[in-house]
Design a protein around this motif. Structure first.
Motif, PDB file in Angstrom:
ATOM      1  N   ARG A   1      -6.250  -3.853  -0.305  1.00 16.95           N
ATOM      2  CA  ARG A   1      -4.668  -3.758  -0.184  1.00 16.95           C
ATOM      3  C   ARG A   1      -4.972  -2.951   1.610  1.00 16.95           C
ATOM      4  NH1 ARG A   1      -0.949  -1.923  -4.793  1.00 16.95           N
ATOM      5  NH2 ARG A   1      -1.041  -4.286  -5.726  1.00 16.95           N
ATOM      6  N   VAL A   2      -4.389  -3.193   2.688  1.00 15.99           N
ATOM      7  CA  VAL A   2      -3.992  -2.510   3.943  1.00 15.99           C
ATOM      8  C   VAL A   2      -3.328  -1.407   4.440  1.00 15.99           C
ATOM      9  CG1 VAL A   2      -5.167  -2.983   6.232  1.00 15.99           C
ATOM     10  CG2 VAL A   2      -5.305  -4.040   4.740  1.00 15.99           C
ATOM     11  N   GLY A   3      -3.899   0.084   4.945  1.00 11.30           N
ATOM     12  CA  GLY A   3      -2.586   0.598   6.060  1.00 11.30           C
ATOM     13  C   GLY A   3      -2.722   0.864   7.412  1.00 11.30           C
ATOM     14  N   VAL A   4      -2.374   1.564   8.078  1.00  6.62           N
ATOM     15  CA  VAL A   4      -2.824   1.875   9.118  1.00  6.62           C
ATOM     16  C   VAL A   4      -2.591   3.037   9.327  1.00  6.62           C
ATOM     17  CG1 VAL A   4      -1.780   2.214  11.662  1.00  6.62           C
ATOM     18  CG2 VAL A   4      -1.630  -0.241  10.059  1.00  6.62           C
ATOM     19  N   ALA A   5      -4.380   3.909  10.279  1.00 10.95           N
ATOM     20  CA  ALA A   5      -4.748   4.956  10.093  1.00 10.95           C
ATOM     21  C   ALA A   5      -5.164   5.333  11.195  1.00 10.95           C
ATOM     22  CB  ALA A   5      -5.782   5.910   9.185  1.00 10.95           C
ATOM     23  N   SER A   6      -4.546   6.485  11.954  1.00 11.19           N
ATOM     24  CA  SER A   6      -5.302   6.471  13.101  1.00 11.19           C
ATOM     25  C   SER A   6      -5.644   5.230  14.105  1.00 11.19           C
ATOM     26  CB  SER A   6      -7.104   6.533  13.203  1.00 11.19           C
ATOM     27  OG  SER A   6      -6.527   8.067  12.575  1.00 11.19           O
ATOM     28  N   GLY A   7      -4.549   4.534  14.292  1.00  7.90           N
ATOM     29  CA  GLY A   7      -3.737   3.265  15.610  1.00  7.90           C
ATOM     30  C   GLY A   7      -4.611   1.969  14.418  1.00  7.90           C
ATOM     31  N   SER A   8      -5.515   2.609  13.667  1.00  8.69           N
ATOM     32  CA  SER A   8      -6.342   0.649  13.351  1.00  8.69           C
ATOM     33  C   SER A   8      -5.658   0.347  11.368  1.00  8.69           C
ATOM     34  CB  SER A   8      -7.999   1.307  13.341  1.00  8.69           C
ATOM     35  OG  SER A   8      -8.142   1.698  14.337  1.00  8.69           O
TER      36      SER A   8
ATOM     37  N   ARG B   1      -5.423   8.847   2.385  1.00  8.74           N
ATOM     38  CA  ARG B   1      -4.502   8.242   3.072  1.00  8.74           C
ATOM     39  C   ARG B   1      -5.245   6.640   1.818  1.00  8.74           C
ATOM     40  NH1 ARG B   1      -7.852   8.581   8.335  1.00  8.74           N
ATOM     41  NH2 ARG B   1      -6.455  10.373   9.574  1.00  8.74           N
ATOM     42  N   ALA B   2      -5.811   6.613   1.343  1.00  6.42           N
ATOM     43  CA  ALA B   2      -6.251   5.244  -0.128  1.00  6.42           C
ATOM     44  C   ALA B   2      -5.474   4.987  -1.055  1.00  6.42           C
ATOM     45  CB  ALA B   2      -8.209   5.617  -0.131  1.00  6.42           C
ATOM     46  N   LEU B   3      -4.878   6.306  -1.283  1.00  2.00           N
ATOM     47  CA  LEU B   3      -3.339   6.336  -2.599  1.00  2.00           C
ATOM     48  C   LEU B   3      -1.928   6.127  -1.920  1.00  2.00           C
ATOM     49  CD1 LEU B   3      -2.038   7.457  -5.268  1.00  2.00           C
ATOM     50  CD2 LEU B   3      -1.586   9.558  -4.075  1.00  2.00           C
ATOM     51  N   CYS B   4      -2.540   6.137  -0.067  1.00  2.00           N
ATOM     52  CA  CYS B   4      -0.428   5.978   0.331  1.00  2.00           C
ATOM     53  C   CYS B   4      -1.013   3.948   0.396  1.00  2.00           C
ATOM     54  CB  CYS B   4      -0.841   6.081   1.051  1.00  2.00           C
ATOM     55  SG  CYS B   4       0.128   8.046   1.298  1.00  2.00           S
ATOM     56  N   PHE B   5      -2.072   3.522   0.992  1.00  2.00           N
ATOM     57  CA  PHE B   5      -2.089   2.931   1.290  1.00  2.00           C
ATOM     58  C   PHE B   5      -1.895   1.695   0.026  1.00  2.00           C
ATOM     59  CE2 PHE B   5      -4.811   3.691   5.043  1.00  2.00           C
ATOM     60  CZ  PHE B   5      -3.901   3.985   5.908  1.00  2.00           C
ATOM     61  N   ALA B   6      -2.980   2.033  -1.377  1.00  2.00           N
ATOM     62  CA  ALA B   6      -2.851   1.678  -2.740  1.00  2.00           C
ATOM     63  C   ALA B   6      -1.337   1.373  -3.043  1.00  2.00           C
ATOM     64  CB  ALA B   6      -3.711   2.543  -3.689  1.00  2.00           C
ATOM     65  N   ARG B   7      -0.785   1.597  -3.453  1.00  2.00           N
ATOM     66  CA  ARG B   7       0.143   1.940  -3.176  1.00  2.00           C
ATOM     67  C   ARG B   7       2.045   1.355  -2.779  1.00  2.00           C
ATOM     68  NH1 ARG B   7      -1.808   3.519  -7.250  1.00  2.00           N
ATOM     69  NH2 ARG B   7      -1.494   5.912  -7.823  1.00  2.00           N
ATOM     70  N   ASN B   8       0.719   0.686  -1.136  1.00  2.00           N
ATOM     71  CA  ASN B   8       1.922   0.092  -0.294  1.00  2.00           C
ATOM     72  C   ASN B   8       2.065   0.359   0.293  1.00  2.00           C
ATOM     73  OD1 ASN B   8       0.893  -2.702  -0.368  1.00  2.00           O
ATOM     74  ND2 ASN B   8       1.760  -3.702  -2.516  1.00  2.00           N
ATOM     75  N   ASP B   9       1.820   1.550   0.719  1.00  2.00           N
ATOM     76  CA  ASP B   9       2.663   2.913   1.840  1.00  2.00           C
ATOM     77  C   ASP B   9       2.303   2.107   3.309  1.00  2.00           C
ATOM     78  OD1 ASP B   9       4.094   4.651   3.379  1.00  2.00           O
ATOM     79  OD2 ASP B   9       3.307   6.234   2.537  1.00  2.00           O
ATOM     80  N   GLN B  10       3.097   1.709   4.032  1.00  2.00           N
ATOM     81  CA  GLN B  10       2.975   1.325   5.138  1.00  2.00           C
ATOM     82  C   GLN B  10       3.329   2.061   6.572  1.00  2.00           C
ATOM     83  OE1 GLN B  10       1.716  -1.991   5.689  1.00  2.00           O
ATOM     84  NE2 GLN B  10       0.895  -1.626   3.313  1.00  2.00           N
ATOM     85  N   THR B  11       4.093   3.811   6.280  1.00  2.00           N
ATOM     86  CA  THR B  11       3.382   4.790   7.143  1.00  2.00           C
ATOM     87  C   THR B  11       2.129   4.366   7.768  1.00  2.00           C
ATOM     88  OG1 THR B  11       5.593   5.424   5.217  1.00  2.00           O
ATOM     89  CG2 THR B  11       3.964   7.226   7.351  1.00  2.00           C
TER      90      THR B  11
END
Length: 171
Positions: A137-144, A78-88
């Motif tokens: 950087r921020v993404g969404v995991a488990s609805g948060s 998750r950290a890798l994906c958020f770091a790469r601006n993956d907004q999935t």
């Protein structure tokens, strides 16, 4: 980056227990300290203790250790994906479904040590590669909404939480 610099808006309140278990620590230094602590503990545990569970329906020590590793891999990804601006948006993961599939009873202490060291080294390489902008950087995991830096502290806090349980109930 210190734990006190992590605002509560960057993680789900569910993880507060893990984060409070850390105190005000530096992210990378805590990953290193936690690695050293778990490795030292595991090196001293007798091989036959890995199959111990402190109660009916409770995980064995080997299962707890594999759970720590599984969770680290999930938060690392998750950290890798958020770091790469993956907004999935990422779904949660059900630890109670992972543990029975872990094949923990077939694992040796040396095998667990080798795998843990590789996972933690991977976390260290990943978090050492992030600058301050990436850590925020921020993404969404488990609805948060969750930040990259929150994932790093959650990795450490989750392990610290389980190490307290191991010391209290397994050793």
């Amino acid at each position: 980056m210190l734990r006190s610099e992590l605002p509560s808006s960057e993680y789900n309140p569910f993880y507060q227990t893990y984060l409070l278990a850390l105190g005000d620590v530096d992210l990378v230094q805590e990953l290193i300290r936690g690695r050293d602590e778990l490795v030292a503990l595991l090196e001293e545990i007798p091989e036959d203790r890995l199959s111990f569970a402190y109660g009916e329906g409770k995980w064995t020590l080997a299962e707890v250790l594999l759970h720590i590793m599984d969770a680290e891999r999930v938060f690392q990804y998750r950290a890798l994906c958020f770091a790469r601006n993956d907004q999935t948006p990422f779904p949660g993961f059900d630890q109670d479904e992972y543990v029975p599939q872990s094949n923990a009873s077939a694992r040796t202490k040396d095998d667990l040590l080798k795998e843990y060291k590789a996972i933690r080294e991977s976390s260290l390489c990943l978090f050492n590669s992030f600058d301050d902008e990436i850590l925020k950087r921020v993404g969404v995991a488990s609805g948060s909404r969750m930040s990259v830096r929150a994932m790093g502290f959650i990795i450490s806090g989750h392990q610290a939480h389980h190490l307290k349980i191991i010391h209290k109930k397994y050793l």
